[in-house]
Design a protein around this motif. Structure first.
Motif, PDB file in Angstrom:
ATOM      1  N   TYR A 390      -2.249  -0.121  -0.785  1.00 13.92           N
ATOM      2  CA  TYR A 390      -2.956   1.035  -0.209  1.00 13.92           C
ATOM      3  C   TYR A 390      -3.518   0.686   1.169  1.00 13.92           C
ATOM      4  O   TYR A 390      -3.347   1.448   2.137  1.00 13.92           O
ATOM      5  CB  TYR A 390      -4.084   1.474  -1.157  1.00 13.92           C
ATOM      6  N   LEU A 391      -4.190  -0.472   1.261  1.00 15.42           N
ATOM      7  CA  LEU A 391      -4.807  -0.871   2.526  1.00 15.42           C
ATOM      8  C   LEU A 391      -3.756  -1.140   3.593  1.00 15.42           C
ATOM      9  O   LEU A 391      -3.975  -0.864   4.783  1.00 15.42           O
ATOM     10  CB  LEU A 391      -5.685  -2.106   2.311  1.00 15.42           C
ATOM     11  N   LEU A 392      -2.596  -1.678   3.168  1.00 18.21           N
ATOM     12  CA  LEU A 392      -1.516  -1.932   4.118  1.00 18.21           C
ATOM     13  C   LEU A 392      -1.004  -0.619   4.697  1.00 18.21           C
ATOM     14  O   LEU A 392      -0.802  -0.486   5.912  1.00 18.21           O
ATOM     15  CB  LEU A 392      -0.378  -2.684   3.423  1.00 18.21           C
ATOM     16  N   GLY A 393      -0.781   0.377   3.818  1.00 17.61           N
ATOM     17  CA  GLY A 393      -0.333   1.674   4.294  1.00 17.61           C
ATOM     18  C   GLY A 393      -1.373   2.352   5.173  1.00 17.61           C
ATOM     19  O   GLY A 393      -1.032   2.997   6.170  1.00 17.61           O
ATOM     20  N   ARG A 394      -2.629   2.189   4.825  1.00 20.17           N
ATOM     21  CA  ARG A 394      -3.702   2.842   5.593  1.00 20.17           C
ATOM     22  C   ARG A 394      -3.858   2.218   6.977  1.00 20.17           C
ATOM     23  O   ARG A 394      -4.105   2.914   7.969  1.00 20.17           O
ATOM     24  CB  ARG A 394      -5.023   2.748   4.827  1.00 20.17           C
ATOM     25  N   SER A 395      -3.727   0.891   7.052  1.00 22.56           N
ATOM     26  CA  SER A 395      -3.959   0.205   8.333  1.00 22.56           C
ATOM     27  C   SER A 395      -2.741   0.258   9.258  1.00 22.56           C
ATOM     28  O   SER A 395      -2.900   0.364  10.473  1.00 22.56           O
ATOM     29  CB  SER A 395      -4.359  -1.254   8.090  1.00 22.56           C
ATOM     30  N   LEU A 396      -1.522   0.201   8.696  1.00 21.13           N
ATOM     31  CA  LEU A 396      -0.321   0.140   9.528  1.00 21.13           C
ATOM     32  C   LEU A 396       0.384   1.482   9.681  1.00 21.13           C
ATOM     33  O   LEU A 396       1.189   1.652  10.598  1.00 21.13           O
ATOM     34  CB  LEU A 396       0.667  -0.888   8.957  1.00 21.13           C
ATOM     35  N   GLY A 397       0.106   2.405   8.782  1.00 20.37           N
ATOM     36  CA  GLY A 397       0.800   3.684   8.849  1.00 20.37           C
ATOM     37  C   GLY A 397       2.293   3.518   8.610  1.00 20.37           C
ATOM     38  O   GLY A 397       2.717   2.721   7.768  1.00 20.37           O
ATOM     39  N   THR A 398       3.104   4.229   9.371  1.00 21.87           N
ATOM     40  CA  THR A 398       4.565   4.151   9.177  1.00 21.87           C
ATOM     41  C   THR A 398       5.115   2.780   9.531  1.00 21.87           C
ATOM     42  O   THR A 398       6.215   2.429   9.102  1.00 21.87           O
ATOM     43  CB  THR A 398       5.264   5.215  10.034  1.00 21.87           C
ATOM     44  N   ARG A 399       4.361   1.988  10.306  1.00 25.42           N
ATOM     45  CA  ARG A 399       4.833   0.631  10.626  1.00 25.42           C
ATOM     46  C   ARG A 399       4.945  -0.238   9.379  1.00 25.42           C
ATOM     47  O   ARG A 399       5.691  -1.227   9.374  1.00 25.42           O
ATOM     48  CB  ARG A 399       3.877  -0.032  11.615  1.00 25.42           C
ATOM     49  N   ALA A 400       4.199   0.093   8.313  1.00 26.32           N
ATOM     50  CA  ALA A 400       4.275  -0.683   7.072  1.00 26.32           C
ATOM     51  C   ALA A 400       5.685  -0.677   6.494  1.00 26.32           C
ATOM     52  O   ALA A 400       6.082  -1.629   5.810  1.00 26.32           O
ATOM     53  CB  ALA A 400       3.287  -0.122   6.045  1.00 26.32           C
ATOM     54  N   GLY A 448      -2.146   5.270   1.145  1.00 22.84           N
ATOM     55  CA  GLY A 448      -2.842   4.717   2.304  1.00 22.84           C
ATOM     56  C   GLY A 448      -2.423   5.395   3.588  1.00 22.84           C
ATOM     57  O   GLY A 448      -3.265   5.700   4.449  1.00 22.84           O
ATOM     58  N   MET A 449      -1.118   5.640   3.744  1.00 19.11           N
ATOM     59  CA  MET A 449      -0.618   6.286   4.959  1.00 19.11           C
ATOM     60  C   MET A 449      -1.185   7.700   5.102  1.00 19.11           C
ATOM     61  O   MET A 449      -1.434   8.163   6.217  1.00 19.11           O
ATOM     62  CB  MET A 449       0.913   6.323   4.940  1.00 19.11           C
ATOM     63  N   LEU A 450      -1.367   8.397   3.964  1.00 17.84           N
ATOM     64  CA  LEU A 450      -1.891   9.764   3.997  1.00 17.84           C
ATOM     65  C   LEU A 450      -3.422   9.805   4.076  1.00 17.84           C
ATOM     66  O   LEU A 450      -4.016  10.885   4.024  1.00 17.84           O
ATOM     67  CB  LEU A 450      -1.419  10.523   2.756  1.00 17.84           C
ATOM     68  N   LYS A 451      -4.026   8.588   4.162  1.00 14.90           N
ATOM     69  CA  LYS A 451      -5.489   8.483   4.287  1.00 14.90           C
ATOM     70  C   LYS A 451      -6.213   9.111   3.090  1.00 14.90           C
ATOM     71  O   LYS A 451      -7.274   9.731   3.246  1.00 14.90           O
ATOM     72  CB  LYS A 451      -5.975   9.130   5.580  1.00 14.90           C
ATOM     73  N   LEU A 452      -5.641   8.944   1.886  1.00 13.43           N
ATOM     74  CA  LEU A 452      -6.338   9.391   0.690  1.00 13.43           C
ATOM     75  C   LEU A 452      -7.656   8.624   0.586  1.00 13.43           C
ATOM     76  O   LEU A 452      -7.670   7.400   0.747  1.00 13.43           O
ATOM     77  CB  LEU A 452      -5.482   9.121  -0.557  1.00 13.43           C
ATOM     78  N   PRO A 453      -8.782   9.284   0.368  1.00 11.42           N
ATOM     79  CA  PRO A 453     -10.073   8.569   0.314  1.00 11.42           C
ATOM     80  C   PRO A 453     -10.007   7.391  -0.656  1.00 11.42           C
ATOM     81  O   PRO A 453      -9.599   7.554  -1.809  1.00 11.42           O
ATOM     82  CB  PRO A 453     -11.055   9.640  -0.148  1.00 11.42           C
TER      83      PRO A 453
END
Length: 528
Positions: A390-400, A448-453
């Motif tokens: 989750y944190l990886l998707g949130r921090s990197l976005g599509t770059r993950a 994470g990418m969708l910034k789910l709380p």
């Protein structure tokens, strides 16, 4: 205008060809210079017959290396030093320096090491005992004292059974003798681990261009074969018949083999004298002066008849030896091992959550690990791994999606599917995909990418994992004992059968997951 060709395939082919060329050259060097006996100063070689106790095949000729170091007095006792693995006779050097001259020392190279022939049909401790038995006959030795370290202690116990009346005493150091306190505590699972170790070492030796270097390291293929061929359960019949004086030495801070294993052996041998040496697994050798004095005094007591035999053991200890094994007896001693297994389970979930939960349940079914710590280890690992996604998707976005290994594990379109699923079910999708193994990674990365709380994600995740983990571990605990009993019936093929079962479960899970995922996609598409 034509686009320029992508150079990546060409570069990949060049690297592959370079690797294959180096590998072929490496195998050529190994073929021209195969590993063979390594003679030390003073080492000798004797012809012997290598037995194959595993498959019951006829003996094959071999050569056993050894050193024969004389005593200062012709009347001094003979002490045979049996090394462990990965070692050869040279591993005894610190103790030899302390004992030289006090005894006639016979130091063989076991399991295809040192000056001995490399290739054997059977690398087990029982087969090694048969070779040492022939060496003692060849040297025309009468009663001898045995000292063994680690698996060498196992060889000593087997040899005592082969030469009744020919062994005067046993000095066992960090002995491998109690299967239930070795590794994960179950022979079938231990054997599968040793088989995997042998497989990985074989791959390293044959698939890496090392030009013979890996053939000569101590932890080589013969070392792996020795542990895989060993069957400590054979000692269950030998131990009750041991009437000799026995000294057991163990490092008090041994992290490789818990001292509880030696104390359990001391319980089963009521005449034994158990002592702890300050240090870890190699303490009996590293603390050579202390060990040498203990062994010398013990051998002297065995020679003058003052050392205890089983017949002279106290009634209390004889009675205790008849009690069945209980893990609870060593609960405090095994606390560190339980913590280590919990940590290893947590780490293993980062590779495969479901297979780790199944393995944890099997361990719990054998009493090696309690259900609560087994479930806790899996839950913590799953929590850390999936929150990390989750944190990886949130921090990197599509770059993950371009970061290995995620780019290999997430198929095109899965993130888009996760977005549609989130639009339909919201954070509850985290609970739904816990039951769909192939959708977990894209869902958690997508969350994470969708910034789910994060608090909402964590809340639903904990609910899902708190249901899934104990359920899968509990189911595996219920059927694990039956599975291991069945695998014991096909013991020689148990590792391969385990692999086949895992692959079958994986294929079925993939098929079920694919069907469920497609059903979810259709439902989302059909909803207005």
């Amino acid at each position: 205008m034509d686009s320029e060709p992508n150079p990546r395939p060409s570069r990949t082919r060049r690297l592959l060809l370079a690797y294959l060329a180096l590998l072929a050259l490496s195998h050529g060097v190994r073929w021209l210079n195969p590993p063979g006996p390594e003679h030390r100063d003073g080492s000798q070689v004797v012809g012997a017959e290598a037995v194959d106790l595993r498959r019951g095949q006829p003996p094959t000729p071999t050569r056993l290396g050894y050193s024969d170091l004389p005593a200062r007095s012709p009347d001094a006792p003979t002490l045979v030093l049996l090394h462990g693995s990965p070692m050869d006779a040279g591993g005894w050097r610190p103790l030899i320096d302390e004992l030289r001259g006090r005894f006639r020392l016979i130091v063989p190279d076991l399991h295809g090491s040192g000056a001995s022939e490399r290739h054997l049909p059977d690398y087990s401790s029982a087969a090694a005992a048969a070779l040492v038995d022939q060496l003692l006959d060849e040297l025309d030795l009468g009663r001898v004292h045995l000292a063994g370290f680690s698996t060498g202690a196992t060889v000593a116990l087997h040899l005592s059974a082969r030469r009744p009346g020919g062994i005067a005493s046993l000095s066992l150091m960090a002995p491998l003798a109690i299967e239930k306190l070795e590794m994960v505590g179950d022979h079938t699972l231990n054997n599968a681990i040793y088989w995997a170790q042998k497989f990985y070492i074989w791959c390293g030796i044959n698939l890496l261009p090392h030009f013979g270097a890996l053939d000569r390291v101590p932890a080589n293929l013969n070392y792996a074969r020795h542990y895989h061929h060993n069957d400590t359960r054979r000692l269950d019949e030998i131990l009750p018949a041991v009437d000799l004086p026995v000294l057991i030495l163990h490092g008090g801070r041994d992290l490789i083999r818990p001292s509880a294993a030696s104390r359990e052996l001391a319980r089963l041998l009521p005449q034994s004298d158990y002592r702890e040496v300050d240090g870890g697994h190699l303490a009996p050798i590293e603390q050579a002066p202390v060990t040498a004095e203990a062994v010398a005094d013990f051998v002297a007591a065995a020679e003058d008849g003052s050392a205890r035999t089983r017949a002279r053991a106290t009634a209390e200890r004889v009675g205790a030896a008849g009690h069945p094994f209980e893990y609870a007896r060593y609960h405090d001693d095994l606390r560190a091992r339980v913590m280590l297994m919990v940590v290893l389970l947590a780490i293993a979930t980062l590779i495969s959550e479901d297979i780790t939960c199944i393995t944890a349940g099997i361990l719990a079914s054998r009493g090696v690990l309690g259900f609560v710590p087994a479930t806790t280890g899996c839950f913590l690992g799953i929590l850390i791994g999936d929150v990390g996604l989750y944190l990886l998707g949130r921090s990197l976005g599509t770059r993950a999606l371009r970061v290995p290994p995620l780019r290999w594990m997430i198929k095109p379109g899965q993130i888009e599917a996760s977005e549609r699923f989130f639009a339909r079910w919201g954070a509850a999708l985290v609970v739904i995909t816990r039951w769909l193994p192939g959708m977990r990674i894209p869902t958690y990365v997508g969350a994470g990418m969708l910034k789910l709380p994060f608090p909402k994600f964590l809340f639903y995740f904990v609910i899902a994992a708190a249901i899934w983990t104990p359920l899968l571990v509990g189911l595996s605990t219920a059927v694990g004992g039956t599975l291991l009993d069945w695998l014991a019936q096909v013991e020689g093929y148990a590792p391969l059968v385990l692999v086949a079962i895992i692959l079958t479960v994986w294929v079925v899970a993939k098929l079920v997951m694919g069907s469920a995922t497609r059903a979810l996609e259709r439902r989302v598409a059909d909803d207005p």
